[in-house]
Scaffold this active site. Structure first.
Site, PDB file in Angstrom:
ATOM      1  N   LYS A  84      35.578  40.457   5.576  1.00 10.48           N
ATOM      2  CA  LYS A  84      36.598  41.155   6.556  1.00 10.48           C
ATOM      3  C   LYS A  84      37.264  40.434   7.373  1.00 10.48           C
ATOM      4  O   LYS A  84      36.499  39.457   8.210  1.00 10.48           O
ATOM      5  CB  LYS A  84      35.895  42.516   7.172  1.00 10.48           C
ATOM      6  CG  LYS A  84      36.827  43.485   7.863  1.00 10.48           C
ATOM      7  CD  LYS A  84      35.994  44.696   8.244  1.00 10.48           C
ATOM      8  CE  LYS A  84      36.948  45.553   9.187  1.00 10.48           C
ATOM      9  NZ  LYS A  84      36.137  46.841   9.553  1.00 10.48           N
ATOM     10  N   SER A 153      38.085  51.137   8.637  1.00  7.53           N
ATOM     11  CA  SER A 153      38.868  49.917   8.806  1.00  7.53           C
ATOM     12  C   SER A 153      38.507  48.944   7.654  1.00  7.53           C
ATOM     13  O   SER A 153      39.572  48.079   7.453  1.00  7.53           O
ATOM     14  CB  SER A 153      38.712  49.489  10.069  1.00  7.53           C
ATOM     15  OG  SER A 153      37.429  49.022  10.262  1.00  7.53           O
ATOM     16  N   SER A 177      33.511  52.947   9.282  1.00  6.46           N
ATOM     17  CA  SER A 177      34.303  52.011   8.629  1.00  6.46           C
ATOM     18  C   SER A 177      33.810  51.153   7.385  1.00  6.46           C
ATOM     19  O   SER A 177      34.167  50.416   6.933  1.00  6.46           O
ATOM     20  CB  SER A 177      35.011  50.997   9.620  1.00  6.46           C
ATOM     21  OG  SER A 177      35.719  51.577  10.554  1.00  6.46           O
TER      22      SER A 177
END
Length: 433
Positions: A84, A153, A177
């Site tokens: 990420k 996210s 997330s």
């Protein structure tokens, strides 16, 4: 574009093959880069990287020279892992899904990346994140229904695993997330106990809740990766069949009717298999739990971004800027009071589990299937209380909505009992089919 892009790959099988040279690493890199070039322009799971091919071939040569014999190769030898884009990786810029200059966001390589590399992995690239792991979504599409959100996210990480670009990806969870995008994308998401994977080297959102997690196609993949990334992993036996707890009350009622029906069918399946299920009134003050978490979250988000926002506030997305401004108005004593509320809630939930003999809590991973459109990452409400408490949680793929969107079953363990959560969840995964 509405054709599904779903081809998840088993981490355990891929890792086993790479360790014995099937395929060889140069061929493996060529296949991966060709796949990304073909699929990712439709999916948008990865941050663009012009030199990806050469960087990965250099890593392949390094690994082959270091481990010439298959017997000595580490567990993730040659495995391509998505990371990420709030997690620092040496040699790759960190954008955080934002328009801020990457040099401003730079920092030392994250501990979790050090551990991946020590296990023999290759960083496939940075995966798309909502801006600063908050709520302003990126361009990533859901591999099952590309007109729908993949969640967030950690959108790129979940989508990359679901589409089979990589068998393992790293995400983070502040509220929902990891668990929510795993459910939306039909893969396994594992969010360990808060702090179990060191957060050093990651752009913070709200440190009281921020937790690194991972995505895999199945539970076996999570069980392979977790011991390599988590502090102090222990070998445990599953023990007796777990007693399952259903948290009745306002919290569970936040699920949509279709998701709640599917959840009750899953619970009934476990009961038919002979597992004990206890329905426990929990979170009667769920609205207050939500309010207290948001006080901490907004205050800490504003504090995490105080310097950057002061200098580059005009470059932030409106959603992120609005959350930061709310946080700027939260008093420090209100945040401290909210943290005190959390400690009392921890005691209350642990006491309720002990009184009812509950080993694992069950809940839907998300209120329903992935919403249509890319303007929102969906609702994190089903993860909210467990993230507030810092408890380890899994999302297991568990059926579909009438429209064919994936659903997830959330399985929550006791604090620090990540090993037992994974071991016991294998029984549930088998029963879910």
């Amino acid at each position: 574009m509405d054709e599904p892009l779903v081809r998840p790959r088993s981490l355990t099988r891929e890792a086993a093959g790479l360790r014995v040279g099937v395929p060889g690493l140069p061929e493996h890199v060529e296949r991966f880069c060709a796949l990304v070039e073909r699929v990712d322009p439709l999916l948008h799971a990865f941050v663009a990287e012009p030199g990806r091919h050469d960087r990965l071939q250099a890593r392949a040569r390094e690994l082959a020279a270091r481990y010439p014999e298959s017997a000595g190769r580490p567990p993730l030898y040659g495995v391509a892992v998505g990371v990420k884009d709030i997690v620092h990786v040496d040699g790759l810029p960190t954008h955080g899904g934002s328009a801020l200059p990457p040099g401003v966001l730079a920092g030392p390589q994250a501990v979790v990346v050090d551990r991946l590399l020590a296990a023999g992995a290759m960083v496939a690239g940075k995966t798309v994140t909502a801006e600063f792991a908050a709520s302003a979504p990126g361009p990533t599409r859901n591999p099952h229904h590309p007109g729908h959100t993949p969640g967030g996210s950690s959108s790129g990480s979940a989508a990359a695993v679901a589409a089979g670009l990589v068998p393992l990806a790293i995400g983070t969870q502040t509220v929902g997330s990891v668990i929510r995008p795993a459910a939306y994308c039909g893969v396994v998401g594992f969010r360990p106990t808060h702090g179990r994977i060191p957060f050093a080297g990651v752009i913070p959102n709200a440190p009281s809740f921020d937790t690194l997690g991972l995505f895999t196609a199945d539970l076996a993949g999570a069980a392979l990766a977790a011991p390599l990334l988590c502090d102090g992993w222990r070998v445990v036996e599953p023990g007796p069949e777990p007693v399952l707890g259903v948290p009745d009350g306002p919290y569970l009622e936040r699920a949509e009717p279709a998701a709640l029906r599917a959840f009750e069918e899953q619970v009934a399946r476990f009961e038919r298999a002979g597992l004990a299920v206890r329905r426990v009134p929990l979170f009667p003050d769920f609205a207050e739990v939500t309010r207290q978490l948001q006080i901490v979250n907004r205050f800490e988000l504003a504090r995490s971004h105080a310097d950057w926002f002061a200098r580059f506030g005009g470059l932030y997305r409106p959603e992120t800027a609005a959350s930061i401004r709310v946080g700027q108005g939260v008093a420090a004593e209100d945040r401290e009071a909210a943290l005190g509320f959390r400690e009392r809630l921890r005691e209350r939930v642990a006491g309720a589990a002990a009184a009812a003999g509950v080993d694992l809590w069950l809940a839907p991973s998300a209120p329903g299937g992935a919403p249509e459109g890319l303007h929102s990452t969906g609702d994190a409400v089903m993860s909210l209380p467990w993230s507030c408490l810092g408890l380890p949680a899994l999302s297991l793929p568990a059926g579909r909505t009438p429209d064919g969107l994936p659903l997830g079953l959330q399985v929550v363990g006791a604090a620090g009992e990540d090993e037992r959560l994974l071991a016991r969840a294998a029984l549930l995964e088998g029963l879910l089919g």
